[in-house]
Design a protein around this motif. Structure first.
Motif, PDB file in Angstrom:
ATOM      1  N   THR A   3       5.134  -3.765   1.033  1.00  0.00           N
ATOM      2  CA  THR A   3       6.129  -4.468   0.234  1.00  0.00           C
ATOM      3  C   THR A   3       7.203  -3.488  -0.208  1.00  0.00           C
ATOM      4  N   ALA A   4       8.347  -4.038  -0.667  1.00  0.00           N
ATOM      5  CA  ALA A   4       9.440  -3.181  -1.133  1.00  0.00           C
ATOM      6  C   ALA A   4       8.986  -2.320  -2.307  1.00  0.00           C
ATOM      7  N   ARG A   9       7.315   3.050  -4.346  1.00  0.00           N
ATOM      8  CA  ARG A   9       6.282   3.864  -4.988  1.00  0.00           C
ATOM      9  C   ARG A   9       5.909   5.058  -4.104  1.00  0.00           C
ATOM     10  N   ILE A  10       5.804   4.807  -2.806  1.00  0.00           N
ATOM     11  CA  ILE A  10       5.479   5.897  -1.880  1.00  0.00           C
ATOM     12  C   ILE A  10       6.593   6.941  -1.876  1.00  0.00           C
ATOM     13  N   PRO A 144      -4.788   7.697  -2.967  1.00  0.00           N
ATOM     14  CA  PRO A 144      -5.543   6.536  -2.471  1.00  0.00           C
ATOM     15  C   PRO A 144      -4.922   5.190  -2.835  1.00  0.00           C
ATOM     16  N   THR A 145      -4.019   5.146  -3.817  1.00  0.00           N
ATOM     17  CA  THR A 145      -3.425   3.876  -4.255  1.00  0.00           C
ATOM     18  C   THR A 145      -2.145   3.526  -3.503  1.00  0.00           C
ATOM     19  N   LEU A 146      -1.748   4.381  -2.552  1.00  0.00           N
ATOM     20  CA  LEU A 146      -0.453   4.211  -1.899  1.00  0.00           C
ATOM     21  C   LEU A 146      -0.510   3.410  -0.605  1.00  0.00           C
TER      22      LEU A 146
END
Length: 464
Positions: A3-4, A9-10, A144-146
């Motif tokens: 998603t955008a 975030r990445i 790990p959340t990316l």
């Protein structure tokens, strides 16, 4: 499909690598480290020591600073990770340690060229180093959340590549506008910017404030785009979290894959840090390079690191991190053997003329060209090694205790950080040779590779 919001975030997470890489590129390896070694050598020669002894004393002092700051990070990292997991938040810790990085690096402006405050320079460097390394532990724990597990290797490699690109640009800026050579001008023939005085090495000393400003400015995208989840898990008391940390340490023998990975990475990452920390100073002491030439060496290494990390992330995704790590270690061992063989007048024990037929300017440059090539390989394979190691750690990590896990990873990376500097100093003193002083790095790489034999390439999260 991303998603955008996740893509933003990445990219925000990538900006931590962009912001922090100059601390390693400019301060540890290519500008401040060689500057400190040269200043310390001149200072000790001024006390009556012969040049060879002064070189050894300067290297020992630099080793001491790296050892102490590394031990602080290694011993405190898992504890801080456990406390952060207990509190349920990481961002306040990242903010605090970012401030520490800015304070320490900015203070290096006062590292005077007469060697009158070497202890202060090491202390300021250590403060900034501790700050950036602690912040790295908490940002690594966000990996790990990316994205899904299949994409983590690519994200990790891309982050390192983006960081190395930032390091490259920062190094080019320093060499173009600030770092002065013996002529008093920069590599491109310019007077140091802002009227900085080349006589008192203000252009070179500006590397500290420059790194601080760079970090502060480019952490802004990180803080804007990387929004922290409301809670990482149910909050726990700090004492309870620390007890759980000790339980996990005691449980390591029951997790042979994780234990072998942490042990192996502890050794080979120490060898890699030794290459980074002493590569520039080695060139100054053995090949008599100026800092501007060390900077060009750095540019080549960082370009290689950025390019190879980007490719390495894809290879990691295709074959997994463990075989990538093994290939990188083998390549770096060969590079170390080559570096040890290079002298101003010989290569692998043979006169330089034996390789180029006749003496001349081009022939005399051959050792320097080979050393530059080694720098490119160190940058490239070293960057891939770090990115792949981070991916393999994720495969051994429970997302609910990721900060604590990467605290252990930080401990593994720093618990023996004194070994490379210490062993290099001992072997150098015993052999009287700066080149032979590099042999412990080869031993650390080899020992790390052996321990990886018991590491499951898919990790062991399913076993917990």
């Amino acid at each position: 499909m991303q998603t955008a919001g996740l893509r933003k975030r990445i990219w925000g997470w990538f900006f931590f690598d962009w912001a922090s890489q100059p601390y390693h590129t400019l301060l540890v390896t290519f500008v401040f480290g060689p500057y400190f070694a040269a200043v310390a050598t001149q200072h000790f020669m001024g006390t009556g020591l012969p040049e060879q002894a002064a070189d050894a004393r300067a290297q020992s002092l630099w080793s001491l600073g790296l050892t102490v700051s590394g031990l602080v990070v290694g011993l405190a990292a898992p504890v801080l990770g456990a406390l952060a997991d207990a509190a349920g938040r990481r961002m306040p810790w990242i903010i605090a340690f970012s401030a520490l990085c800015v304070l320490g690096s900015g203070s290096l402006w006062w590292a005077m060229p007469d060697g009158s405050n070497l202890a202060f320079a090491l202390f300021a460097f250590g403060i900034g180093f501790v700050g950036v390394e602690f912040a790295l532990i908490f940002t690594n724990a966000q990996l790990p959340t990316l994205g899904p597990a299949r994409d983590i290797g690519k994200i990790s490699g891309s982050g390192f590549a983006f960081g190395y690109l930032g390091g490259l640009i920062s190094l080019i800026v320093m060499l173009t506008f600030f770092v002065e050579g013996e002529s008093g001008t920069t590599f491109f023939g310019l007077a140091p910017a802002f009227g900085l005085d080349p006589e008192t090495r203000e252009g070179t000393r500006f590397v500290g404030p420059f790194s601080a400003i760079w970090f502060a400015v480019f952490m802004i995208p990180y803080f804007i785009w990387v929004r922290e989840e409301q809670t990482l898990r149910k909050r726990a008391h700090a004492v309870e979290s620390l007890k759980q940390l000790l339980d996990r340490l005691r449980a390591l023998p029951r997790r042979p894959s994780l234990a072998s990975f942490l042990g192996g990475s502890m050794l080979y990452r120490d060898g890699l840090n030794g290459l980074y920390a002493f590569g520039g100073t080695y060139a100054v002491l053995v090949l008599n390079w100026e800092i501007t030439r060390v900077g060009i060496f750095g540019i080549i290494g960082v370009i290689s690191a950025a390019a190879m990390c980007w490719v390495g992330g894809g290879v990691d995704r295709r074959f997994g991190p463990k075989p990538v790590i093994a290939v990188c270690i083998a390549a770096l061992i060969l590079v170390c053997f080559t570096i040890m063989s290079v002298r101003p007048d010989s290569i692998f024990g043979l006169p330089v003329a034996a390789y180029c037929g006749s003496p001349g300017a081009m022939c005399k440059e051959l050792p320097h060209v080979i050393f530059m090539t080694c720098g490119a390989l160190i940058g490239g394979f070293g960057g891939i090694l770090q990115a792949a190691s981070r991916t393999l750690m994720v495969r051994h990590t429970d997302p609910e205790t990721a900060t604590e896990a990467f605290g252990l990873y930080g401990l593994a990376g720093r618990a023996t950080s004194f070994l490379a500097p210490l062993l290099i100093g001992i072997v150098t003193a015993m052999s009287g040779s700066v080149a032979l002083g590099m042999t412990p790095i080869i031993a650390l790489f080899a020992a790390g590779a052996v321990l990886l034999r018991w590491t499951d390439p898919k990790g062991d999260r399913a076993e917990k």
